[in-house]
Design a protein around this motif. Structure first.
Motif, PDB file in Angstrom:
ATOM      1  N   LEU A 181      10.906 -25.155 -19.424  1.00 59.83           N
ATOM      2  CA  LEU A 181      10.281 -24.674 -18.194  1.00 59.83           C
ATOM      3  C   LEU A 181       9.079 -25.550 -17.870  1.00 59.83           C
ATOM      4  CD1 LEU A 181      10.255 -20.789 -18.669  1.00 59.83           C
ATOM      5  CD2 LEU A 181      11.529 -22.057 -16.949  1.00 59.83           C
ATOM      6  N   PRO A 182       8.802 -25.725 -16.577  1.00 56.28           N
ATOM      7  CA  PRO A 182       7.621 -26.519 -16.223  1.00 56.28           C
ATOM      8  C   PRO A 182       6.354 -25.695 -16.391  1.00 56.28           C
ATOM      9  CG  PRO A 182       8.864 -25.874 -14.257  1.00 56.28           C
ATOM     10  CD  PRO A 182       9.539 -25.227 -15.417  1.00 56.28           C
ATOM     11  N   ARG A 183       5.342 -26.296 -16.967  1.00 58.96           N
ATOM     12  CA  ARG A 183       4.039 -25.616 -17.088  1.00 58.96           C
ATOM     13  C   ARG A 183       3.013 -26.407 -16.277  1.00 58.96           C
ATOM     14  NH1 ARG A 183       6.161 -20.993 -18.179  1.00 58.96           N
ATOM     15  NH2 ARG A 183       7.042 -20.776 -20.250  1.00 58.96           N
ATOM     16  N   VAL A 186       3.042 -22.356  -8.455  1.00 58.65           N
ATOM     17  CA  VAL A 186       3.509 -21.242  -9.289  1.00 58.65           C
ATOM     18  C   VAL A 186       5.015 -21.417  -9.476  1.00 58.65           C
ATOM     19  CG1 VAL A 186       3.724 -18.725  -9.485  1.00 58.65           C
ATOM     20  CG2 VAL A 186       1.769 -19.719  -8.279  1.00 58.65           C
ATOM     21  N   VAL A 187       5.489 -21.293 -10.714  1.00 57.58           N
ATOM     22  CA  VAL A 187       6.920 -21.452 -10.987  1.00 57.58           C
ATOM     23  C   VAL A 187       7.572 -20.072 -11.045  1.00 57.58           C
ATOM     24  CG1 VAL A 187       8.621 -22.267 -12.670  1.00 57.58           C
ATOM     25  CG2 VAL A 187       6.530 -23.593 -12.266  1.00 57.58           C
ATOM     26  N   ILE A 188       8.689 -19.915 -10.339  1.00 57.56           N
ATOM     27  CA  ILE A 188       9.448 -18.667 -10.427  1.00 57.56           C
ATOM     28  C   ILE A 188      10.490 -18.889 -11.528  1.00 57.56           C
ATOM     29  CG2 ILE A 188      10.861 -16.985  -9.164  1.00 57.56           C
ATOM     30  CD1 ILE A 188       9.722 -18.324  -6.574  1.00 57.56           C
ATOM     31  N   LEU A 248      14.294 -18.492 -11.214  1.00 60.22           N
ATOM     32  CA  LEU A 248      15.064 -19.432 -10.388  1.00 60.22           C
ATOM     33  C   LEU A 248      15.073 -20.841 -10.969  1.00 60.22           C
ATOM     34  CD1 LEU A 248      13.879 -18.459  -6.774  1.00 60.22           C
ATOM     35  CD2 LEU A 248      15.900 -17.686  -7.989  1.00 60.22           C
ATOM     36  N   CYS A 249      14.146 -21.107 -11.884  1.00 58.25           N
ATOM     37  CA  CYS A 249      13.984 -22.470 -12.406  1.00 58.25           C
ATOM     38  C   CYS A 249      15.147 -22.852 -13.312  1.00 58.25           C
ATOM     39  CB  CYS A 249      12.669 -22.565 -13.158  1.00 58.25           C
ATOM     40  SG  CYS A 249      12.453 -24.171 -13.943  1.00 58.25           S
ATOM     41  N   LYS A 250      15.674 -24.053 -13.103  1.00 59.83           N
ATOM     42  CA  LYS A 250      16.793 -24.566 -13.908  1.00 59.83           C
ATOM     43  C   LYS A 250      16.312 -25.534 -14.979  1.00 59.83           C
ATOM     44  CE  LYS A 250      19.870 -22.806 -11.006  1.00 59.83           C
ATOM     45  NZ  LYS A 250      20.595 -21.618 -11.321  1.00 59.83           N
ATOM     46  N   GLY A 251      15.016 -25.778 -15.029  1.00 59.64           N
ATOM     47  CA  GLY A 251      14.478 -26.671 -16.062  1.00 59.64           C
ATOM     48  C   GLY A 251      14.840 -28.137 -15.862  1.00 59.64           C
ATOM     49  N   CYS A 252      15.117 -28.532 -14.607  1.00 66.18           N
ATOM     50  CA  CYS A 252      15.562 -29.915 -14.371  1.00 66.18           C
ATOM     51  C   CYS A 252      14.428 -30.931 -14.489  1.00 66.18           C
ATOM     52  CB  CYS A 252      16.219 -30.031 -13.000  1.00 66.18           C
ATOM     53  SG  CYS A 252      15.069 -29.766 -11.636  1.00 66.18           S
ATOM     54  N   GLY A 253      13.202 -30.495 -14.290  1.00 64.73           N
ATOM     55  CA  GLY A 253      12.058 -31.397 -14.477  1.00 64.73           C
ATOM     56  C   GLY A 253      11.732 -32.271 -13.272  1.00 64.73           C
ATOM     57  N   LEU A 254      12.411 -32.040 -12.126  1.00 66.19           N
ATOM     58  CA  LEU A 254      12.121 -32.869 -10.949  1.00 66.19           C
ATOM     59  C   LEU A 254      10.690 -32.673 -10.461  1.00 66.19           C
ATOM     60  CD1 LEU A 254      15.389 -32.618  -8.794  1.00 66.19           C
ATOM     61  CD2 LEU A 254      14.597 -34.531 -10.175  1.00 66.19           C
ATOM     62  N   CYS A 255      10.194 -31.446 -10.588  1.00 68.43           N
ATOM     63  CA  CYS A 255       8.814 -31.167 -10.155  1.00 68.43           C
ATOM     64  C   CYS A 255       7.830 -31.974 -10.988  1.00 68.43           C
ATOM     65  CB  CYS A 255       8.511 -29.673 -10.250  1.00 68.43           C
ATOM     66  SG  CYS A 255       8.887 -28.966 -11.869  1.00 68.43           S
ATOM     67  N   ALA A 256       8.092 -32.043 -12.292  1.00 67.28           N
ATOM     68  CA  ALA A 256       7.194 -32.782 -13.186  1.00 67.28           C
ATOM     69  C   ALA A 256       7.198 -34.261 -12.828  1.00 67.28           C
ATOM     70  CB  ALA A 256       7.625 -32.575 -14.641  1.00 67.28           C
ATOM     71  N   ALA A 312      10.109 -31.335  -4.253  1.00 61.55           N
ATOM     72  CA  ALA A 312      11.080 -31.949  -5.173  1.00 61.55           C
ATOM     73  C   ALA A 312      12.088 -30.935  -5.710  1.00 61.55           C
ATOM     74  CB  ALA A 312      10.351 -32.603  -6.345  1.00 61.55           C
ATOM     75  N   CYS A 313      11.700 -29.673  -5.761  1.00 59.01           N
ATOM     76  CA  CYS A 313      12.563 -28.667  -6.378  1.00 59.01           C
ATOM     77  C   CYS A 313      13.726 -28.307  -5.458  1.00 59.01           C
ATOM     78  CB  CYS A 313      11.756 -27.404  -6.700  1.00 59.01           C
ATOM     79  SG  CYS A 313      12.790 -26.133  -7.452  1.00 59.01           S
ATOM     80  N   LYS A 314      14.935 -28.450  -5.979  1.00 59.46           N
ATOM     81  CA  LYS A 314      16.129 -28.164  -5.159  1.00 59.46           C
ATOM     82  C   LYS A 314      16.527 -26.693  -5.263  1.00 59.46           C
ATOM     83  CE  LYS A 314      18.171 -32.779  -5.866  1.00 59.46           C
ATOM     84  NZ  LYS A 314      17.262 -33.465  -5.038  1.00 59.46           N
ATOM     85  N   PHE A 315      15.754 -25.906  -5.996  1.00 58.89           N
ATOM     86  CA  PHE A 315      16.164 -24.522  -6.260  1.00 58.89           C
ATOM     87  C   PHE A 315      15.141 -23.492  -5.778  1.00 58.89           C
ATOM     88  CE2 PHE A 315      17.913 -27.512  -9.281  1.00 58.89           C
ATOM     89  CZ  PHE A 315      19.275 -27.287  -9.125  1.00 58.89           C
ATOM     90  N   ASN A 316      14.202 -23.926  -4.955  1.00 58.63           N
ATOM     91  CA  ASN A 316      13.143 -23.040  -4.441  1.00 58.63           C
ATOM     92  C   ASN A 316      12.460 -22.265  -5.560  1.00 58.63           C
ATOM     93  OD1 ASN A 316      13.680 -23.759  -1.766  1.00 58.63           O
ATOM     94  ND2 ASN A 316      15.385 -22.315  -1.709  1.00 58.63           N
ATOM     95  N   ALA A 317      12.245 -22.935  -6.677  1.00 64.13           N
ATOM     96  CA  ALA A 317      11.703 -22.239  -7.849  1.00 64.13           C
ATOM     97  C   ALA A 317      10.209 -22.476  -8.037  1.00 64.13           C
ATOM     98  CB  ALA A 317      12.458 -22.691  -9.100  1.00 64.13           C
ATOM     99  N   ILE A 318       9.579 -23.092  -7.072  1.00 62.21           N
ATOM    100  CA  ILE A 318       8.144 -23.365  -7.224  1.00 62.21           C
ATOM    101  C   ILE A 318       7.502 -23.300  -5.832  1.00 62.21           C
ATOM    102  CG2 ILE A 318       8.537 -25.886  -7.165  1.00 62.21           C
ATOM    103  CD1 ILE A 318       6.338 -26.184  -9.289  1.00 62.21           C
ATOM    104  N   TYR A 319       6.329 -22.706  -5.797  1.00 59.43           N
ATOM    105  CA  TYR A 319       5.623 -22.608  -4.521  1.00 59.43           C
ATOM    106  C   TYR A 319       4.119 -22.757  -4.769  1.00 59.43           C
ATOM    107  CZ  TYR A 319       4.480 -17.823  -5.979  1.00 59.43           C
ATOM    108  OH  TYR A 319       4.010 -16.740  -6.676  1.00 59.43           O
ATOM    109  N   GLU A 358       4.170 -30.341 -17.027  1.00 58.92           N
ATOM    110  CA  GLU A 358       4.872 -30.769 -18.250  1.00 58.92           C
ATOM    111  C   GLU A 358       6.010 -29.798 -18.533  1.00 58.92           C
ATOM    112  OE1 GLU A 358       2.313 -31.080 -21.640  1.00 58.92           O
ATOM    113  OE2 GLU A 358       1.057 -32.621 -20.715  1.00 58.92           O
ATOM    114  N   MET A 359       7.121 -30.318 -19.051  1.00 56.92           N
ATOM    115  CA  MET A 359       8.260 -29.474 -19.419  1.00 56.92           C
ATOM    116  C   MET A 359       8.086 -29.060 -20.886  1.00 56.92           C
ATOM    117  SD  MET A 359       9.817 -29.471 -16.556  1.00 56.92           S
ATOM    118  CE  MET A 359      11.265 -28.510 -16.995  1.00 56.92           C
ATOM    119  N   HIS A 360       8.172 -27.763 -21.119  1.00 52.55           N
ATOM    120  CA  HIS A 360       8.020 -27.246 -22.488  1.00 52.55           C
ATOM    121  C   HIS A 360       9.099 -26.211 -22.771  1.00 52.55           C
ATOM    122  CE1 HIS A 360       4.041 -28.869 -23.698  1.00 52.55           C
ATOM    123  NE2 HIS A 360       3.839 -28.942 -22.389  1.00 52.55           N
TER     124      HIS A 360
END
Ligand code: SF4
Ligand code: SF4
Length: 274
Positions: free
Chosen positions: A101-103, A167-169, A172-180, A152-159, A189-191
């Motif tokens: 997940l992105p932190r 803020v990460v939802i 909905l987050c797929k852990g793809c790391g595009l936001c990072a 960058a997020c293709k899943f509307n998982a961050i606003y 960072e992805m953790h």
């Protein structure tokens, strides 16, 4: 004339034969044997090469999964069945695969980070702001709030939340790391999802400057590093956690005067996926 033509053809044919032989020899001698698992993993991927996982394409993703550099379930487009199959092939069971997940490692939202006296007017894209004026905040390490990660997020998982921090939802987050990858300040960072202790600051400014710039900054005092058995180190004025050595119970996080090191704050927003 005929003899010239014959000589030319024979020369070209001979050269072609020699080069073909050379290539065949090089192919045999220099060939790097590919791990057959890569082909098997590739077959299970959508092969859409969409890049949502942050890699150059499905093949690149397959190589990294087989090399253990990516979680087998981190293809955002794969269905659960395919992801579980990939995890099985690569040694996991698909259930215990690490979910990333992105932190967002900046606590300097509105009200905490101080702004410069001069207000920046221009495109709000973080990548541009970072280069042109460094944004409105005095801290040159903090979140710029322009939302490149959101875009960058293709899943509307961050606003971008009310305090202008992302803020990460998690649902909905797929852990793809595009936001990072999109963040020019390296704040995201992805953790592993279960990891819950972080330093919410990236500032390497000296303690006095950090304190002046943001009330949530790490001021490198080293209180958290004491008694941590090397799990927390102060590197260039910033507390850095070594998760290999971490025993969270040993870190006196309650003594951090700015609360820069703390356990994760769960999303304020709940999302129903039904
Ligand atoms: S928030 Fe979006 S871009 Fe970031 S890891 Fe999750 S799904 Fe990927
Ligand atoms: S986390 Fe990074 S990309 Fe996202 S708004 Fe802040 S500076 Fe921009």
């Amino acid at each position: 004339m005929d003899s010239i033509l014959i000589i030319a053809l024979a020369t070209m044919g001979g050269l072609g034969f020699i080069f073909a032989g050379g290539l065949a020899f090089a192919d045999r001698k220099l060939r790097v044997e590919e791990n057959p698992l890569i082909a098997k993993v590739s077959e299970l991927l959508p092969n859409a090469n969409c890049g949502a996982c942050g890699n150059a394409g499905c093949y690149d993703f397959a190589v990294k999964v087989v090399e253990g550099k990516l979680a087998p379930t981190s293809c955002p487009v794969c269905d659960e069945e395919a992801a579980a199959e990939i995890a099985k092939l690569t040694g996991g069971d698909g259930v215990n695969a690490i979910k990333l997940l992105p932190r967002i490692l900046c606590g300097g939202g509105d009200g905490k980070a101080k702004n410069k006296d001069v207000h920046y007017k221009g495109p709000s894209k973080c990548a541009l702001t970072d280069i042109v004026a460094g944004g409105d905040k005095k801290c040159s390490y903090g979140c710029l709030g322009g939302g490149d990660c959101v875009e960058a997020c293709k899943f509307n998982a961050i606003y971008i939340g009310n305090d202008k921090l992302p803020v990460v939802i998690e649902e909905l987050c797929k852990g793809c790391g595009l936001c990072a990858q999109a963040c020019p300040r390296g704040i995201i960072e992805m953790h592993p999802a279960e990891r819950d202790l972080f330093v919410y600051c990236k500032s390497h400014d000296d303690p006095k400057t950090s304190k002046e710039n943001c009330s949530a900054a790490c001021i490198g005092c080293g209180i958290c590093a004491r008694n941590s058995n090397g799990a927390v180190e102060i590197i260039d004025n910033l507390a850095v956690i070594n998760y290999e050595l971490l025993n969270p119970g040993e870190i006196p996080i309650e003594k951090c005067s700015t609360r820069a090191i703390k356990k994760i704050e769960k999303n304020k927003m709940t999302v129903s996926l039904n």
